[in-house]
Design a protein around this motif. Structure first.
Motif, PDB file in Angstrom:
ATOM      1  N   LEU A 194       0.830  -1.208   0.000  1.00 15.58           N
ATOM      2  CA  LEU A 194       0.000   0.000   0.000  1.00 15.58           C
ATOM      3  C   LEU A 194       0.864   1.257   0.000  1.00 15.58           C
ATOM      4  O   LEU A 194       0.558   2.224  -0.708  1.00 15.58           O
ATOM      5  N   TYR A 195       1.938   1.238   0.765  1.00 18.88           N
ATOM      6  CA  TYR A 195       2.847   2.390   0.789  1.00 18.88           C
ATOM      7  C   TYR A 195       3.499   2.588  -0.575  1.00 18.88           C
ATOM      8  O   TYR A 195       3.645   3.730  -1.037  1.00 18.88           O
ATOM      9  N   VAL A 196       3.875   1.500  -1.224  1.00 21.01           N
ATOM     10  CA  VAL A 196       4.464   1.584  -2.565  1.00 21.01           C
ATOM     11  C   VAL A 196       3.465   2.212  -3.526  1.00 21.01           C
ATOM     12  O   VAL A 196       3.809   3.119  -4.298  1.00 21.01           O
ATOM     13  N   GLN A 197       2.226   1.758  -3.491  1.00 23.95           N
ATOM     14  CA  GLN A 197       1.207   2.292  -4.398  1.00 23.95           C
ATOM     15  C   GLN A 197       0.957   3.769  -4.140  1.00 23.95           C
ATOM     16  O   GLN A 197       0.835   4.555  -5.068  1.00 23.95           O
ATOM     17  N   LYS A 198       0.888   4.167  -2.874  1.00 23.48           N
ATOM     18  CA  LYS A 198       0.682   5.579  -2.541  1.00 23.48           C
ATOM     19  C   LYS A 198       1.813   6.432  -3.092  1.00 23.48           C
ATOM     20  O   LYS A 198       1.577   7.484  -3.697  1.00 23.48           O
ATOM     21  N   LEU A 199       3.037   5.993  -2.914  1.00 20.31           N
ATOM     22  CA  LEU A 199       4.173   6.762  -3.425  1.00 20.31           C
ATOM     23  C   LEU A 199       4.171   6.831  -4.947  1.00 20.31           C
ATOM     24  O   LEU A 199       4.504   7.865  -5.525  1.00 20.31           O
ATOM     25  N   LYS A 200       3.779   5.738  -5.598  1.00 18.25           N
ATOM     26  CA  LYS A 200       3.667   5.763  -7.062  1.00 18.25           C
ATOM     27  C   LYS A 200       2.625   6.777  -7.505  1.00 18.25           C
ATOM     28  O   LYS A 200       2.833   7.511  -8.479  1.00 18.25           O
ATOM     29  N   GLN A 201       1.505   6.846  -6.799  1.00 16.20           N
ATOM     30  CA  GLN A 201       0.471   7.821  -7.131  1.00 16.20           C
ATOM     31  C   GLN A 201       0.973   9.251  -6.955  1.00 16.20           C
ATOM     32  O   GLN A 201       0.698  10.114  -7.791  1.00 16.20           O
TER      33      GLN A 201
END
Length: 72
Positions: free
Chosen positions: A56-63
């Motif tokens: 989830l943290y990876v996805q947030k940073l990608k966004q």
């Protein structure tokens, strides 16, 4: 065991973060990873929960990166 000063700054930072996390965990849960009250499956469930959080943290940073890139 060697002292931290023999490693580079990145390794030192990570080692210190592990030590801080262990200290926080001991204060918060009053136990260490040496505990023997969990089954292998319970340990795997804890790991899975942590990895799911990490994704989830990876996805947030990608966004955030995509949003920043698109606003240029």
């Amino acid at each position: 065991m060697q002292s931290n000063e023999h490693f580079d700054s990145v390794v030192n930072d990570v080692v210190n973060k592990y030590k801080d996390r262990a200290h926080t965990g001991l204060q918060k849960y009053n136990t260490t990873l040496d505990r023997e009250d969990l089954t292998e499956l319970q340990w795997l469930n804890h790991l899975q929960d942590e990895l799911m959080d990490a994704s989830l943290y990876v996805q947030k940073l990608k966004q955030i990166i995509e949003k920043r890139k698109n606003s240029l």
